[in-house]
Design a protein around this motif. Structure first.
Motif, PDB file in Angstrom:
ATOM      1  N   ALA A 138       0.855  -1.105   0.268  1.00 11.47           N
ATOM      2  CA  ALA A 138       0.407   0.047   0.296  1.00 11.47           C
ATOM      3  C   ALA A 138       0.770   1.395  -0.016  1.00 11.47           C
ATOM      4  N   ILE A 139       1.838   1.110   0.189  1.00  9.28           N
ATOM      5  CA  ILE A 139       2.779   2.666   1.149  1.00  9.28           C
ATOM      6  C   ILE A 139       3.776   2.487  -0.639  1.00  9.28           C
ATOM      7  N   ASP A 140       4.135   1.553  -1.235  1.00  9.81           N
ATOM      8  CA  ASP A 140       4.500   2.281  -2.410  1.00  9.81           C
ATOM      9  C   ASP A 140       3.609   2.193  -3.556  1.00  9.81           C
ATOM     10  N   GLU A 141       2.365   1.759  -3.429  1.00  9.75           N
ATOM     11  CA  GLU A 141       0.689   1.373  -4.306  1.00  9.75           C
ATOM     12  C   GLU A 141       0.880   3.383  -4.464  1.00  9.75           C
ATOM     13  N   LEU A 142       0.656   4.180  -3.062  1.00  6.60           N
ATOM     14  CA  LEU A 142       0.881   5.799  -2.622  1.00  6.60           C
ATOM     15  C   LEU A 142       1.951   6.119  -3.215  1.00  6.60           C
ATOM     16  N   GLU A 143       3.150   6.112  -3.221  1.00  2.88           N
ATOM     17  CA  GLU A 143       4.216   6.493  -3.458  1.00  2.88           C
ATOM     18  C   GLU A 143       4.271   6.658  -4.730  1.00  2.88           C
ATOM     19  N   ARG A 144       4.114   5.567  -5.656  1.00  3.29           N
ATOM     20  CA  ARG A 144       3.936   5.791  -7.017  1.00  3.29           C
ATOM     21  C   ARG A 144       2.787   6.855  -7.530  1.00  3.29           C
TER      22      ARG A 144
END
Length: 155
Positions: A138-144
């Motif tokens: 989820a963190i990686d998706e938000l950063e993208r």
């Protein structure tokens, strides 16, 4: 200095029991009793005669005959072995590579350390909680998404 004054080998003779009287080399033994024992990195490789020697051709022919004789001896020994013995021999040949003992020990230690590191990494992968994996995704998706949004506050 005379030959008689030089240090002698002193190895005990098999037939006479008397000490050897050949001139000793640097290691204290004559050429017959261990003075020219091969050592170091190339100990397992054949030593070819010097081409400039006066009898180089004869030495080379003798060396080639000796190598051929030892190859025939080895083939005969292998032919007499049972399949189990031959497999054991082949396994030993694979696991005991030529080279210095120090180099082989260093390679063994390197392989052991690699196996330990792989085991530690596998244990860490197994210990990871699925909830932590989901949160990281989820963190990686938000950063993208944040990187995709580009806006200029001054424009």
């Amino acid at each position: 200095m005379k030959r008689d004054d030089l240090p002698k080998c002193g190895a005990k003779g098999r037939k006479t029991g008397e000490p050897c009287r050949h001139v000793a080399m640097a290691n204290g033994r004559c050429y017959v009793h261990g003075g020219r024992t091969p050592k170091g990195e190339g100990w397992h490789k054949p030593r070819w005669p010097d081409a400039d020697a006066p009898n180089a051709e004869a030495k080379l022919a003798r060396k080639l005959r000796d190598l051929e004789r030892s190859a025939k001896k080895r083939a005969t020994r292998l032919a007499k072995m049972t399949p189990e013995e031959r497999e054991r021999h082949a396994h030993w040949q694979r696991t005991h590579k030529p080279g210095s003992p120090r180099k082989r020990a260093a390679e063994r230690e390197y392989r052991r350390q690699n196996a330990d590191a792989a085991k530690m990494l596998e244990n860490k992968r197994a210990d990871v909680d699925p909830a932590v994996v989901d949160l990281q995704w989820a963190i990686d998706e938000l950063e993208r998404r944040a990187a995709a949004i580009s806006f200029d506050i001054f424009g």
